[in-house]
Design a protein around this motif. Structure first.
Motif, short mmCIF file in Angstrom:
data_model
loop_
_atom_site.label_atom_id
_atom_site.label_comp_id
_atom_site.label_asym_id
_atom_site.label_seq_id
_atom_site.Cartn_x
_atom_site.Cartn_y
_atom_site.Cartn_z
N PRO A 103 0.77 -1.25 -0.02
CA PRO A 103 0.12 0.16 -0.09
C PRO A 103 0.87 1.29 -0.17
O PRO A 103 0.57 2.29 -0.38
N ASP A 104 2.04 1.23 0.46
CA ASP A 104 2.86 2.29 0.31
C ASP A 104 3.96 2.54 -0.77
O ASP A 104 5.32 3.12 -0.48
N MET A 105 3.57 1.84 -1.93
CA MET A 105 4.62 2.03 -3.05
C MET A 105 5.03 3.42 -3.32
O MET A 105 6.45 3.51 -3.68
N ILE A 106 4.32 4.38 -3.16
CA ILE A 106 4.71 5.83 -3.61
C ILE A 106 5.82 6.13 -2.65
O ILE A 106 6.83 7.02 -2.92
N GLU A 107 6.11 5.42 -1.44
CA GLU A 107 7.30 5.81 -0.56
C GLU A 107 8.36 5.94 -1.34
O GLU A 107 9.55 6.48 -0.92
N GLN A 108 8.72 4.74 -2.02
CA GLN A 108 9.92 4.50 -2.72
C GLN A 108 10.27 5.65 -3.78
O GLN A 108 11.17 5.96 -3.70
N HIS A 109 9.38 6.04 -4.31
CA HIS A 109 9.33 7.37 -5.16
C HIS A 109 9.66 8.44 -4.27
O HIS A 109 10.84 9.17 -4.73
N HIS A 110 9.19 8.76 -3.15
CA HIS A 110 9.53 9.68 -2.29
C HIS A 110 10.87 9.60 -1.88
O HIS A 110 11.60 10.78 -1.62
N LEU A 111 11.30 8.40 -1.60
CA LEU A 111 12.64 8.33 -0.77
C LEU A 111 13.69 8.52 -1.93
O LEU A 111 14.77 9.28 -1.80
N LEU A 112 13.59 8.02 -3.30
CA LEU A 112 14.32 8.20 -4.26
C LEU A 112 14.49 9.63 -4.70
O LEU A 112 15.54 10.19 -5.01
N CYS A 113 13.25 10.09 -4.62
CA CYS A 113 13.29 11.70 -5.24
C CYS A 113 14.14 12.42 -4.00
O CYS A 113 15.13 13.44 -4.32
N TYR A 114 14.11 12.32 -2.61
CA TYR A 114 14.76 12.98 -1.48
C TYR A 114 16.20 12.58 -1.72
O TYR A 114 16.86 13.62 -1.55
N VAL A 115 16.59 11.57 -1.87
CA VAL A 115 18.08 11.26 -2.12
C VAL A 115 18.77 11.82 -3.27
O VAL A 115 19.72 12.49 -3.19
N ALA A 116 17.83 12.05 -4.39
CA ALA A 116 18.38 12.82 -5.74
C ALA A 116 18.48 14.09 -5.05
O ALA A 116 19.58 14.66 -5.71
N ASP A 117 17.62 14.69 -4.57
CA ASP A 117 17.72 16.04 -4.01
C ASP A 117 18.88 16.55 -3.50
O ASP A 117 19.52 17.40 -3.34
N GLN A 118 19.12 15.44 -2.51
CA GLN A 118 20.40 15.50 -1.63
C GLN A 118 21.60 15.50 -2.41
O GLN A 118 22.61 16.25 -1.90
N ILE A 119 21.81 14.62 -3.13
CA ILE A 119 22.89 14.57 -4.11
C ILE A 119 23.15 15.75 -4.92
O ILE A 119 24.24 16.37 -4.83
N ASP A 120 21.88 16.28 -5.47
CA ASP A 120 22.09 17.61 -6.31
C ASP A 120 22.42 18.86 -5.40
O ASP A 120 23.21 19.82 -5.92
N ALA A 121 22.19 18.64 -4.06
CA ALA A 121 22.36 19.92 -3.22
C ALA A 121 23.76 19.85 -2.51
O ALA A 121 24.29 20.53 -1.82
N GLY A 122 24.50 18.62 -2.74
CA GLY A 122 25.75 18.41 -2.32
C GLY A 122 25.75 17.80 -0.97
O GLY A 122 26.86 17.89 -0.48
N ASN A 123 24.79 17.37 -0.50
CA ASN A 123 24.66 16.82 0.93
C ASN A 123 24.86 15.64 0.88
O ASN A 123 25.36 15.03 2.18
N ILE A 124 24.96 14.82 -0.19
CA ILE A 124 25.24 13.30 -0.16
C ILE A 124 26.18 13.01 -1.19
O ILE A 124 25.76 13.64 -2.31
N GLN A 125 27.26 12.39 -0.95
CA GLN A 125 28.04 11.98 -2.26
C GLN A 125 27.81 10.60 -2.55
O GLN A 125 27.60 9.79 -1.86
N THR A 126 27.79 10.50 -3.77
CA THR A 126 27.71 9.05 -4.35
C THR A 126 28.98 8.27 -4.18
O THR A 126 29.96 8.90 -4.11
N THR A 127 28.79 7.16 -4.29
CA THR A 127 29.94 6.17 -4.42
C THR A 127 30.49 5.65 -5.71
O THR A 127 31.30 4.83 -6.09
N VAL A 128 30.09 6.53 -6.65
CA VAL A 128 30.38 6.27 -8.05
C VAL A 128 31.68 6.70 -8.35
O VAL A 128 32.23 7.76 -8.01
N SER A 129 32.64 5.68 -8.74
CA SER A 129 34.06 6.03 -9.07
C SER A 129 34.46 6.06 -10.50
O SER A 129 35.59 6.63 -10.70
#
Length: 161
Positions: A103-129
């Motif tokens: 029932p909470d499937m939309i939460e995955q969308h919210h989580l991924l959007c949040y993480v993407a926003d945090q990466i874009d803002a420079g608050n989270i660094q990816t581990t892509v090398s």
């Protein structure tokens, strides 16, 4: 405080640059290294590569702490040490909501959007090398070759057709 594991000087430096406060070598006695740093128990443990360190994680988790993993395992995972500490264990599987139509499937969308926003803002660094492009047989072979050397750090991405 964040404790990371690494086994080479370049990966140790890399995880420190990502914010680790302490780095221990996962090819040596992890418990002894954690205790030598003055830490008896750890509040939360994330196992991202395989479950061969399960017993170590159970020994180090604090009473009522939590362990999370994203990895599959066929290895034994004795739970008695978790019970006596009232510690919790959680699997994370990105596709669980969609596979099971929760029932909470939309939460995955919210989580991924949040993480993407945090990466874009420079608050989270990816581990892509390393990024290889385009997706083709040669780049797939190269990605596998890099991983198979045992010297890769972070994630290797193959993208774009």
């Amino acid at each position: 405080m964040v404790i990371a594991t690494a086994s080479r000087s370049e990966t140790s430096d890399w995880v420190k640059s990502l914010g680790a406060d302490h780095v221990i070598n996962h090819r040596e006695d992890i418990v002894a290294q954690v205790h030598a740093s003055g830490i008896k128990h750890v509040d939360h443990i994330a196992i991202f590569n395989n479950m061969r360190h399960w017993n170590t994680a159970v020994e180090l988790i604090r009473p009522q702490g939590g362990i999370v993993s994203i990895d599959d395992t066929d290895l034994p995972m004795p739970m008695s040490g978790m019970k006596t500490k009232a510690a919790s264990f959680h699997w994370e599987f990105m596709f669980a909501r969609s596979m099971h139509q929760t029932p909470d499937m939309i939460e995955q969308h919210h989580l991924l959007c949040y993480v993407a926003d945090q990466i874009d803002a420079g608050n989270i660094q990816t581990t892509v090398s390393k990024v290889l492009s385009p997706i083709n047989a040669a780049n797939m072979r190269e990605a596998h070759r890099l991983v198979e050397t045992g010297q890769a750090k972070g994630k290797i991405v193959v993208e774009e057709f």
